[in-house]
Enzyme design. Sequence first.
Site, mmCIF file in Angstrom:
data_model
loop_
_atom_site.group_PDB
_atom_site.id
_atom_site.type_symbol
_atom_site.label_atom_id
_atom_site.label_comp_id
_atom_site.label_asym_id
_atom_site.label_seq_id
_atom_site.Cartn_x
_atom_site.Cartn_y
_atom_site.Cartn_z
ATOM 1 C CG HIS A 174 46.141 -0.899 -23.933
ATOM 2 N ND1 HIS A 174 45.685 -0.144 -24.993
ATOM 3 C CD2 HIS A 174 45.620 -2.140 -24.121
ATOM 4 C CE1 HIS A 174 44.925 -0.901 -25.781
ATOM 5 N NE2 HIS A 174 44.870 -2.111 -25.264
ATOM 6 C CG ASP A 219 45.116 3.181 -25.010
ATOM 7 O OD1 ASP A 219 44.889 2.809 -26.173
ATOM 8 O OD2 ASP A 219 45.653 2.456 -24.158
#
Length: 442
Positions: free
Chosen positions: A20, A116
Amino acid sequence: MDNQNGRISIALLPFLAHGHISPFFELAKQLAKRNCNVFLCSTPINLSSIKDKDSSASIKLVELHLPSSPDLPPHYHTTNGLPSHLMLPLRNAFETAGPTFSEILKTLNPDLLIYDFNPSWAPEIASSHNIPAVYFLTTAAASSSIGLHAFKNPGEKYPFPDFYDNSNITPEPPSADNMKLLHDFIACFERSCDIILIKSFRELEGKYIDLLSTLSDKTLVPVGPLVQDPMGHNEDPKTEQIINWLDKRAESTVVFVCFGSEYFLSNEELEEVAIGLEISTVNFIWAVRLIEGEKKGILPEGFVQRVGDRGLVVEGWAPQARILGHSSTGGFVSHCGWSSIAESMKFGVPVIAMARHLDQPLNGKLAAEVGVGMEVVRDENGKYKREGIAEVIRKVVVEKSGEVIRRKARELSEKMKEKGEQEIDRALEELVQICKKKKDEQ
Protein backbone atom coordinates in the site's frame (compact mmCIF):
# COMPACT_ATOMS: atom_id res chain seq x y z
CA MET A 1 -6.22 25.82 -2.65
CA ASP A 2 -3.90 28.39 -4.19
CA ASN A 3 -6.24 30.84 -5.89
CA GLN A 4 -3.53 32.31 -8.12
CA ASN A 5 -2.41 29.16 -9.92
CA GLY A 6 -5.03 26.58 -8.97
CA ARG A 7 -2.42 24.50 -7.14
CA ILE A 8 -3.95 22.09 -4.64
CA SER A 9 -2.47 20.45 -1.58
CA ILE A 10 -3.21 16.79 -0.97
CA ALA A 11 -2.60 14.58 2.07
CA LEU A 12 -2.25 10.82 1.58
CA LEU A 13 -2.73 8.22 4.32
CA PRO A 14 -1.94 4.63 3.25
CA PHE A 15 -2.27 1.44 5.27
CA LEU A 16 0.99 0.25 6.86
CA ALA A 17 1.77 -2.51 4.32
CA HIS A 18 4.49 -2.14 1.67
CA GLY A 19 1.94 -3.14 -0.99
CA HIS A 20 0.00 0.00 0.00
CA ILE A 21 2.85 2.41 0.85
CA SER A 22 4.44 1.85 -2.56
CA PRO A 23 1.42 2.75 -4.77
CA PHE A 24 0.55 5.71 -2.51
CA PHE A 25 4.13 6.95 -2.88
CA GLU A 26 4.04 6.49 -6.66
CA LEU A 27 0.72 8.37 -6.77
CA ALA A 28 2.27 11.12 -4.63
CA LYS A 29 5.14 11.46 -7.12
CA GLN A 30 2.75 11.74 -10.06
CA LEU A 31 0.65 14.38 -8.29
CA ALA A 32 3.76 16.35 -7.28
CA LYS A 33 4.95 16.23 -10.89
CA ARG A 34 1.67 17.93 -11.80
CA ASN A 35 2.24 20.90 -9.50
CA CYS A 36 0.44 19.61 -6.38
CA ASN A 37 1.74 20.03 -2.85
CA VAL A 38 1.70 16.53 -1.39
CA PHE A 39 1.92 15.28 2.19
CA LEU A 40 2.51 11.54 2.61
CA CYS A 41 1.74 10.44 6.14
CA SER A 42 2.87 7.14 7.71
CA THR A 43 4.90 5.66 10.54
CA PRO A 44 8.62 6.57 10.76
CA ILE A 45 9.71 3.01 9.89
CA ASN A 46 7.67 3.08 6.66
CA LEU A 47 8.80 6.57 5.70
CA SER A 48 12.44 5.60 6.26
CA SER A 49 12.12 3.05 3.44
CA ILE A 50 11.19 5.72 0.89
CA LYS A 51 13.15 8.77 2.09
CA ASP A 52 16.09 8.05 -0.22
CA LYS A 53 13.72 7.62 -3.17
CA ASP A 54 11.98 10.98 -2.72
CA SER A 55 13.54 13.55 -5.03
CA SER A 56 10.60 15.97 -5.20
CA ALA A 57 10.51 19.08 -3.03
CA SER A 58 6.72 19.03 -3.44
CA ILE A 59 6.38 15.82 -1.39
CA LYS A 60 6.59 16.23 2.37
CA LEU A 61 6.90 13.05 4.45
CA VAL A 62 4.87 13.41 7.65
CA GLU A 63 5.45 11.06 10.58
CA LEU A 64 2.46 9.45 12.29
CA HIS A 65 3.48 7.99 15.64
CA LEU A 66 1.53 4.98 16.91
CA PRO A 67 1.37 3.97 20.56
CA SER A 68 4.26 1.62 21.33
CA SER A 69 4.28 -1.40 23.60
CA PRO A 70 6.84 -4.07 24.52
CA ASP A 71 5.18 -6.40 21.98
CA LEU A 72 4.90 -3.74 19.27
CA PRO A 73 7.98 -1.49 19.28
CA PRO A 74 8.32 1.23 16.58
CA HIS A 75 10.31 -1.00 14.19
CA TYR A 76 7.20 -3.23 14.00
CA HIS A 77 4.93 -0.35 12.94
CA THR A 78 4.89 -1.84 9.44
CA THR A 79 3.70 -5.14 7.98
CA ASN A 80 7.07 -5.64 6.25
CA GLY A 81 8.68 -8.54 8.11
CA LEU A 82 6.02 -8.42 10.82
CA PRO A 83 5.40 -11.74 12.63
CA SER A 84 1.88 -12.90 11.76
CA HIS A 85 0.67 -12.89 15.38
CA LEU A 86 1.34 -9.13 15.56
CA MET A 87 -0.83 -8.22 12.55
CA LEU A 88 -3.99 -7.68 14.62
CA PRO A 89 -2.17 -5.67 17.35
CA LEU A 90 -0.72 -3.46 14.59
CA ARG A 91 -4.17 -2.86 13.09
CA ASN A 92 -5.52 -2.05 16.54
CA ALA A 93 -2.67 0.38 17.21
CA PHE A 94 -3.36 2.10 13.88
CA GLU A 95 -7.03 2.42 14.80
CA THR A 96 -6.10 4.34 17.98
CA ALA A 97 -4.08 6.95 16.05
CA GLY A 98 -7.13 8.97 14.96
CA PRO A 99 -6.64 11.89 17.39
CA THR A 100 -2.97 12.18 16.40
CA PHE A 101 -3.86 12.25 12.71
CA SER A 102 -6.58 14.82 13.39
CA GLU A 103 -3.94 17.17 14.81
CA ILE A 104 -1.77 16.54 11.75
CA LEU A 105 -4.64 17.43 9.40
CA LYS A 106 -5.39 20.54 11.44
CA THR A 107 -1.77 21.66 11.03
CA LEU A 108 -1.40 20.76 7.35
CA ASN A 109 -4.89 21.96 6.32
CA PRO A 110 -4.79 20.25 2.89
CA ASP A 111 -7.46 20.75 0.24
CA LEU A 112 -8.06 17.00 0.00
CA LEU A 113 -7.31 13.69 1.74
CA ILE A 114 -6.67 10.46 -0.19
CA TYR A 115 -7.18 7.50 2.15
CA ASP A 116 -6.82 3.71 2.25
CA PHE A 117 -9.16 0.93 3.44
CA ASN A 118 -7.59 1.09 6.89
CA PRO A 119 -7.85 2.94 9.26
CA SER A 120 -11.62 3.32 9.27
CA TRP A 121 -11.62 6.81 10.82
CA ALA A 122 -9.76 8.68 8.04
CA PRO A 123 -12.72 10.09 6.02
CA GLU A 124 -14.65 11.02 9.16
CA ILE A 125 -11.72 12.95 10.60
CA ALA A 126 -11.26 14.72 7.26
CA SER A 127 -14.94 15.65 7.27
CA SER A 128 -14.62 17.09 10.80
CA HIS A 129 -12.03 19.50 9.37
CA ASN A 130 -14.22 20.26 6.33
CA ILE A 131 -11.76 18.48 4.03
CA PRO A 132 -13.12 16.26 1.21
CA ALA A 133 -11.78 12.70 1.20
CA VAL A 134 -11.31 10.27 -1.71
CA TYR A 135 -10.72 6.53 -1.40
CA PHE A 136 -7.73 5.05 -3.25
CA LEU A 137 -8.29 1.35 -3.91
CA THR A 138 -4.94 -0.43 -4.26
CA THR A 139 -6.41 -3.87 -5.01
CA ALA A 140 -7.93 -5.16 -8.24
CA ALA A 141 -11.45 -4.23 -9.27
CA ALA A 142 -12.11 -7.91 -10.02
CA SER A 143 -11.46 -9.17 -6.48
CA SER A 144 -13.03 -6.09 -4.85
CA SER A 145 -16.23 -6.45 -6.88
CA ILE A 146 -16.83 -9.94 -5.47
CA GLY A 147 -17.02 -8.71 -1.88
CA LEU A 148 -19.11 -5.67 -2.75
CA HIS A 149 -21.50 -7.76 -4.87
CA ALA A 150 -22.03 -10.23 -2.02
CA PHE A 151 -22.77 -7.36 0.36
CA LYS A 152 -25.08 -5.41 -1.97
CA ASN A 153 -26.81 -8.40 -3.58
CA PRO A 154 -26.81 -11.26 -1.05
CA GLY A 155 -27.74 -14.58 -2.61
CA GLU A 156 -27.53 -13.28 -6.19
CA LYS A 157 -25.25 -14.82 -8.79
CA TYR A 158 -22.00 -12.98 -9.50
CA PRO A 159 -22.21 -11.52 -13.06
CA PHE A 160 -19.00 -13.20 -14.32
CA PRO A 161 -19.28 -16.85 -13.22
CA ASP A 162 -16.29 -17.97 -15.32
CA PHE A 163 -14.14 -15.83 -13.05
CA TYR A 164 -15.98 -16.47 -9.79
CA ASP A 165 -18.92 -18.87 -9.49
CA ASN A 166 -20.84 -18.38 -6.26
CA SER A 167 -23.87 -20.45 -7.33
CA ASN A 168 -22.87 -23.45 -5.19
CA ILE A 169 -21.43 -21.52 -2.26
CA THR A 170 -23.28 -21.39 1.03
CA PRO A 171 -21.86 -18.38 2.86
CA GLU A 172 -20.86 -18.94 6.47
CA PRO A 173 -21.48 -16.22 9.06
CA PRO A 174 -18.24 -14.20 9.28
CA SER A 175 -16.37 -13.84 12.56
CA ALA A 176 -16.65 -10.57 14.48
CA ASP A 177 -13.22 -9.46 13.23
CA ASN A 178 -14.06 -10.29 9.61
CA MET A 179 -17.45 -8.59 9.91
CA LYS A 180 -15.74 -5.40 11.08
CA LEU A 181 -13.26 -5.59 8.19
CA LEU A 182 -16.16 -6.04 5.74
CA HIS A 183 -18.09 -3.07 7.13
CA ASP A 184 -14.94 -0.92 7.09
CA PHE A 185 -14.33 -1.95 3.47
CA ILE A 186 -17.88 -1.01 2.43
CA ALA A 187 -17.62 2.28 4.34
CA CYS A 188 -14.51 3.19 2.31
CA PHE A 189 -16.66 3.25 -0.84
CA GLU A 190 -19.62 4.97 0.75
CA ARG A 191 -17.62 7.81 2.35
CA SER A 192 -15.54 8.64 -0.72
CA CYS A 193 -16.37 11.99 -2.26
CA ASP A 194 -17.91 11.47 -5.74
CA ILE A 195 -15.12 9.28 -7.13
CA ILE A 196 -12.86 6.37 -6.22
CA LEU A 197 -9.29 6.17 -7.46
CA ILE A 198 -8.12 2.67 -8.35
CA LYS A 199 -4.66 1.30 -9.09
CA SER A 200 -5.64 -0.46 -12.29
CA PHE A 201 -6.11 -0.06 -16.02
CA ARG A 202 -9.02 -0.82 -18.34
CA GLU A 203 -6.97 -2.96 -20.69
CA LEU A 204 -6.60 -5.55 -17.93
CA GLU A 205 -9.95 -5.43 -16.11
CA GLY A 206 -12.31 -2.96 -17.79
CA LYS A 207 -15.49 -4.98 -17.21
CA TYR A 208 -14.70 -5.37 -13.51
CA ILE A 209 -14.05 -1.63 -13.14
CA ASP A 210 -17.49 -0.96 -14.66
CA LEU A 211 -19.10 -3.52 -12.35
CA LEU A 212 -17.45 -2.03 -9.27
CA SER A 213 -18.55 1.45 -10.33
CA THR A 214 -22.16 0.24 -10.59
CA LEU A 215 -22.01 -1.56 -7.24
CA SER A 216 -20.47 1.39 -5.40
CA ASP A 217 -22.53 4.05 -7.18
CA LYS A 218 -19.31 6.03 -7.61
CA THR A 219 -17.21 6.90 -10.64
CA LEU A 220 -14.10 4.72 -10.64
CA VAL A 221 -11.05 6.55 -11.95
CA PRO A 222 -8.12 4.26 -12.90
CA VAL A 223 -4.68 5.74 -12.24
CA GLY A 224 -2.71 3.05 -14.08
CA PRO A 225 -0.24 0.53 -12.63
CA LEU A 226 1.81 3.13 -10.67
CA VAL A 227 5.08 1.28 -11.06
CA GLN A 228 8.26 2.93 -9.83
CA ASP A 229 10.80 4.00 -12.41
CA PRO A 230 13.37 1.19 -12.31
CA MET A 231 16.11 3.68 -13.22
CA GLY A 232 14.90 6.32 -10.80
CA HIS A 233 17.71 6.14 -8.24
CA ASN A 234 21.29 5.07 -7.79
CA GLU A 235 22.07 1.37 -7.74
CA ASP A 236 23.40 -0.22 -4.57
CA PRO A 237 26.01 -3.03 -4.73
CA LYS A 238 23.35 -5.77 -4.53
CA THR A 239 21.39 -4.31 -7.45
CA GLU A 240 24.59 -3.88 -9.44
CA GLN A 241 25.46 -7.55 -8.91
CA ILE A 242 21.99 -8.67 -10.04
CA ILE A 243 21.98 -6.49 -13.16
CA ASN A 244 25.48 -7.63 -14.12
CA TRP A 245 24.27 -11.24 -13.82
CA LEU A 246 21.20 -10.50 -15.98
CA ASP A 247 23.30 -8.71 -18.60
CA LYS A 248 25.05 -12.01 -19.33
CA ARG A 249 21.80 -13.89 -20.08
CA ALA A 250 19.95 -14.06 -23.39
CA GLU A 251 16.71 -12.16 -23.89
CA SER A 252 13.63 -13.52 -22.05
CA THR A 253 15.44 -16.57 -20.63
CA VAL A 254 15.28 -15.80 -16.89
CA VAL A 255 12.45 -16.25 -14.38
CA PHE A 256 12.28 -13.96 -11.38
CA VAL A 257 10.94 -15.70 -8.26
CA CYS A 258 9.53 -13.62 -5.41
CA PHE A 259 6.67 -14.17 -2.95
CA GLY A 260 6.29 -10.65 -1.59
CA SER A 261 7.44 -8.74 1.47
CA GLU A 262 5.15 -10.36 4.05
CA TYR A 263 5.14 -14.10 3.42
CA PHE A 264 7.76 -16.59 4.63
CA LEU A 265 7.84 -19.97 2.89
CA SER A 266 7.95 -23.03 5.11
CA ASN A 267 10.92 -25.39 4.77
CA GLU A 268 8.72 -27.77 2.78
CA GLU A 269 7.59 -25.01 0.40
CA LEU A 270 11.16 -23.78 -0.03
CA GLU A 271 12.23 -27.27 -1.04
CA GLU A 272 9.43 -27.68 -3.60
CA VAL A 273 10.21 -24.30 -5.19
CA ALA A 274 13.96 -25.00 -5.20
CA ILE A 275 13.67 -28.43 -6.81
CA GLY A 276 11.04 -27.08 -9.22
CA LEU A 277 13.50 -24.43 -10.37
CA GLU A 278 16.27 -27.00 -10.60
CA ILE A 279 14.39 -29.49 -12.77
CA SER A 280 12.92 -26.73 -14.98
CA THR A 281 16.48 -26.08 -16.27
CA VAL A 282 15.49 -22.41 -16.76
CA ASN A 283 17.72 -19.54 -15.57
CA PHE A 284 16.38 -17.87 -12.43
CA ILE A 285 16.79 -15.13 -9.82
CA TRP A 286 15.15 -16.08 -6.53
CA ALA A 287 14.56 -13.52 -3.79
CA VAL A 288 14.39 -15.69 -0.66
CA ARG A 289 13.06 -14.31 2.61
CA LEU A 290 14.43 -16.14 5.63
CA ILE A 291 13.10 -15.85 9.18
CA GLU A 292 15.72 -14.45 11.54
CA GLY A 293 17.39 -17.23 13.48
CA GLU A 294 16.41 -19.89 10.93
CA LYS A 295 18.91 -19.19 8.18
CA LYS A 296 20.71 -22.54 8.11
CA GLY A 297 19.59 -25.72 6.43
CA ILE A 298 16.59 -24.23 4.66
CA LEU A 299 17.45 -24.62 0.97
CA PRO A 300 17.97 -28.26 -0.09
CA GLU A 301 21.50 -29.47 0.50
CA GLY A 302 23.68 -28.95 -2.56
CA PHE A 303 20.98 -26.95 -4.41
CA VAL A 304 23.09 -23.83 -4.97
CA GLN A 305 26.05 -25.91 -6.16
CA ARG A 306 23.92 -28.01 -8.54
CA VAL A 307 22.25 -25.08 -10.30
CA GLY A 308 25.58 -23.26 -10.49
CA ASP A 309 25.64 -20.09 -12.55
CA ARG A 310 22.17 -20.82 -13.95
CA GLY A 311 20.60 -19.49 -10.77
CA LEU A 312 21.12 -16.50 -8.51
CA VAL A 313 19.73 -16.72 -4.96
CA VAL A 314 19.28 -13.31 -3.31
CA GLU A 315 18.53 -13.14 0.40
CA GLY A 316 15.87 -10.63 1.42
CA TRP A 317 14.95 -7.62 -0.70
CA ALA A 318 15.56 -7.54 -4.45
CA PRO A 319 15.00 -4.65 -6.92
CA GLN A 320 11.84 -6.10 -8.44
CA ALA A 321 11.11 -3.33 -10.95
CA ARG A 322 14.71 -3.36 -12.19
CA ILE A 323 14.62 -7.12 -12.65
CA LEU A 324 11.21 -7.21 -14.37
CA GLY A 325 12.26 -4.32 -16.62
CA HIS A 326 15.40 -6.10 -17.81
CA SER A 327 15.31 -7.64 -21.29
CA SER A 328 16.63 -10.99 -20.01
CA THR A 329 13.60 -11.53 -17.76
CA GLY A 330 10.99 -13.74 -19.41
CA GLY A 331 8.74 -14.85 -16.55
CA PHE A 332 7.71 -13.96 -13.00
CA VAL A 333 6.98 -16.69 -10.43
CA SER A 334 4.78 -14.60 -8.15
CA HIS A 335 2.55 -14.72 -5.07
CA CYS A 336 0.20 -12.52 -7.12
CA GLY A 337 0.00 -9.47 -4.92
CA TRP A 338 -1.75 -6.79 -6.97
CA SER A 339 1.30 -4.50 -7.13
CA SER A 340 3.41 -7.39 -8.43
CA ILE A 341 0.83 -8.23 -11.10
CA ALA A 342 0.74 -4.57 -12.18
CA GLU A 343 4.55 -4.39 -12.39
CA SER A 344 4.68 -7.58 -14.44
CA MET A 345 2.09 -6.24 -16.89
CA LYS A 346 3.85 -2.88 -17.13
CA PHE A 347 7.06 -4.57 -18.27
CA GLY A 348 5.39 -7.23 -20.44
CA VAL A 349 6.55 -10.18 -18.33
CA PRO A 350 4.20 -13.23 -18.16
CA VAL A 351 3.09 -14.37 -14.70
CA ILE A 352 3.62 -17.86 -13.30
CA ALA A 353 0.97 -17.68 -10.60
CA MET A 354 1.64 -19.28 -7.21
CA ALA A 355 -0.93 -17.35 -5.19
CA ARG A 356 -0.83 -17.51 -1.41
CA HIS A 357 -3.93 -16.06 0.27
CA LEU A 358 -6.38 -13.11 0.51
CA ASP A 359 -7.04 -11.63 -2.96
CA GLN A 360 -3.97 -13.26 -4.51
CA PRO A 361 -5.68 -16.38 -5.99
CA LEU A 362 -8.16 -14.09 -7.77
CA ASN A 363 -5.35 -11.89 -9.08
CA GLY A 364 -3.59 -14.96 -10.46
CA LYS A 365 -6.82 -16.13 -12.04
CA LEU A 366 -7.33 -12.70 -13.61
CA ALA A 367 -3.85 -12.81 -15.20
CA ALA A 368 -4.68 -16.24 -16.63
CA GLU A 369 -8.13 -15.09 -17.82
CA VAL A 370 -6.63 -12.16 -19.73
CA GLY A 371 -4.04 -14.52 -21.20
CA VAL A 372 -0.90 -12.97 -19.69
CA GLY A 373 -0.22 -15.66 -17.10
CA MET A 374 -0.62 -19.31 -16.14
CA GLU A 375 -1.52 -20.76 -12.75
CA VAL A 376 0.49 -23.50 -11.06
CA VAL A 377 -2.11 -26.06 -9.98
CA ARG A 378 -2.09 -27.29 -6.37
CA ASP A 379 -2.27 -31.02 -5.62
CA GLU A 380 -5.16 -32.79 -3.85
CA ASN A 381 -3.79 -31.58 -0.50
CA GLY A 382 -3.72 -27.96 -1.61
CA LYS A 383 0.06 -27.84 -1.99
CA TYR A 384 2.32 -26.72 -4.80
CA LYS A 385 4.60 -29.52 -6.01
CA ARG A 386 7.97 -29.32 -7.74
CA GLU A 387 6.85 -31.04 -10.95
CA GLY A 388 3.93 -28.63 -11.41
CA ILE A 389 6.14 -25.62 -10.76
CA ALA A 390 8.75 -26.77 -13.27
CA GLU A 391 6.12 -27.60 -15.90
CA VAL A 392 4.49 -24.15 -15.84
CA ILE A 393 7.85 -22.33 -15.80
CA ARG A 394 8.93 -24.20 -18.92
CA LYS A 395 5.59 -23.65 -20.68
CA VAL A 396 5.58 -19.92 -20.04
CA VAL A 397 9.26 -19.16 -20.67
CA VAL A 398 10.62 -21.80 -23.06
CA GLU A 399 8.09 -23.96 -24.86
CA LYS A 400 6.18 -23.15 -28.02
CA SER A 401 2.84 -23.61 -26.23
CA GLY A 402 3.58 -20.50 -24.17
CA GLU A 403 4.15 -18.19 -27.13
CA VAL A 404 0.56 -16.89 -26.97
CA ILE A 405 1.01 -15.89 -23.33
CA ARG A 406 4.36 -14.23 -24.06
CA ARG A 407 2.87 -12.31 -26.99
CA LYS A 408 -0.19 -11.14 -25.04
CA ALA A 409 2.00 -9.92 -22.18
CA ARG A 410 4.08 -7.89 -24.65
CA GLU A 411 0.96 -6.49 -26.35
CA LEU A 412 -0.60 -5.41 -23.06
CA SER A 413 2.63 -3.67 -22.08
CA GLU A 414 2.69 -1.82 -25.42
CA LYS A 415 -0.91 -0.65 -24.96
CA MET A 416 -0.03 0.74 -21.55
CA LYS A 417 2.99 2.58 -22.98
CA GLU A 418 0.86 4.09 -25.76
CA LYS A 419 -1.64 5.32 -23.19
CA GLY A 420 1.14 7.02 -21.23
CA GLU A 421 -0.09 9.01 -18.25
CA GLN A 422 -3.59 9.86 -19.48
CA GLU A 423 -5.17 8.20 -16.45
CA ILE A 424 -3.24 10.33 -13.95
CA ASP A 425 -4.10 13.50 -15.87
CA ARG A 426 -7.79 12.64 -15.74
CA ALA A 427 -7.58 11.71 -12.05
CA LEU A 428 -6.04 15.08 -11.19
CA GLU A 429 -8.79 16.87 -13.12
CA GLU A 430 -11.37 15.03 -11.02
CA LEU A 431 -9.56 15.87 -7.76
CA VAL A 432 -9.32 19.57 -8.69
CA GLN A 433 -13.05 19.64 -9.43
CA ILE A 434 -13.81 18.13 -6.01
CA CYS A 435 -11.67 20.81 -4.33
CA LYS A 436 -13.33 23.60 -6.34
CA LYS A 437 -16.77 22.27 -5.51
CA LYS A 438 -15.93 22.20 -1.80
CA LYS A 439 -14.54 25.73 -1.95
CA ASP A 440 -17.69 27.01 -3.69
CA GLU A 441 -19.84 25.50 -0.94
CA GLN A 442 -17.98 27.39 1.78
